[in-house]
Motif scaffolding. Structure first.
Motif, PDB file in Angstrom:
ATOM      1  N   TYR A 129       2.401  15.391  -8.452  1.00  0.00           N
ATOM      2  CA  TYR A 129       1.870  16.434  -9.335  1.00  0.00           C
ATOM      3  C   TYR A 129       2.989  17.376  -9.790  1.00  0.00           C
ATOM      4  N   LEU A 130       3.929  17.682  -8.904  1.00  0.00           N
ATOM      5  CA  LEU A 130       5.064  18.518  -9.283  1.00  0.00           C
ATOM      6  C   LEU A 130       5.937  17.825 -10.336  1.00  0.00           C
ATOM      7  N   VAL A 131       6.093  16.510 -10.211  1.00  0.00           N
ATOM      8  CA  VAL A 131       6.844  15.757 -11.214  1.00  0.00           C
ATOM      9  C   VAL A 131       6.128  15.821 -12.561  1.00  0.00           C
ATOM     10  N   PHE A 132       4.802  15.732 -12.534  1.00  0.00           N
ATOM     11  CA  PHE A 132       4.011  15.844 -13.765  1.00  0.00           C
ATOM     12  C   PHE A 132       4.239  17.207 -14.420  1.00  0.00           C
ATOM     13  N   LEU A 133       4.191  18.275 -13.633  1.00  0.00           N
ATOM     14  CA  LEU A 133       4.425  19.611 -14.169  1.00  0.00           C
ATOM     15  C   LEU A 133       5.851  19.744 -14.704  1.00  0.00           C
TER      16      LEU A 133
END
Length: 204
Positions: free
Chosen positions: A82-86
């Motif tokens: 999810y952090l990579v997505f953000l």
């Protein structure tokens, strides 16, 4: 718990929380890119994750969790993903001067909340903190519900204060930004920081 024990717990927690790590990086990057919006659910998730580790340590399960660390790989990787997505959203976000328009926040409150939980549950540092500290300030064999809730209250107050200070400083820095080029650079720097936090979470 006696006042001294609570003060020791609060001081140790404040020092641990203030130490730059994935949670602090994610919060600062989020605030620089989008302002305070979205930070409350992220902070709430981190706080809940700390309470889970507190409960695990108090019940004597932290040592068991350490031997079954593979169970937390999925949680850790989900948070990192999810952090990579953000981070990707920050890298590709259009640049607009703050005085003209605010960048549209990315990430749902639920997603940010679960990311906060996942970052904390997937962080061995948090587990080790409670496992090492609790036996020094309280007799876990005689831990009462009142003492447990007192420590939970300390977690809420200390983490909200420490992370609130980080968010406030990042918000002030954000307010000094005025050009499209600066916005683009900040977005990409924050995206890089967010991706770095993801790597830290995934490789812990």
């Amino acid at each position: 718990m006696d006042l001294l024990g609570l003060l020791v717990f609060a001081a140790a927690l404040a020092l641990a929380a203030a130490s730059p790590g994935p949670s602090v990086i994610a919060l600062v990057a989020r605030t620089l890119a989008h302002g305070r919006q979205g930070t409350p659910p992220l902070v709430a998730g981190i706080i809940l994750g700390d309470m889970v580790w507190l409960a695990a340590a108090a019940l004597g399960l932290a040592a068991l969790a350490a031997t079954l660390g593979s169970l937390f790989v999925v949680v850790r990787l989900a948070a990192a993903t999810y952090l990579v997505f953000l981070a990707w959203k920050l890298w590709t976000a259009p640049a607009h001067a703050m005085a003209v328009t605010m960048p549209k926040p990315t990430g749902s409150p639920a997603g940010l909340f679960l990311t906060g939980v996942g970052m904390t549950l997937g962080n061995p540092k948090a587990m080790a903190f409670y496992l090492a500290l609790l036996p020094t300030i309280i007799d876990l064999n005689h831990l009462t519900m009142l003492a447990f809730f007192e420590m939970c209250a300390i977690i809420v107050m200390v983490l909200a204060l420490v992370f609130g200070l980080y968010i406030g400083l990042a918000q002030r820095a954000r307010g000094m930004i005025g050009s499209d080029r600066t916005i683009r650079l900040i977005n990409r720097a924050c995206g890089t920081a967010m991706a770095g936090a993801a790597v830290m979470v995934a490789t812990k």
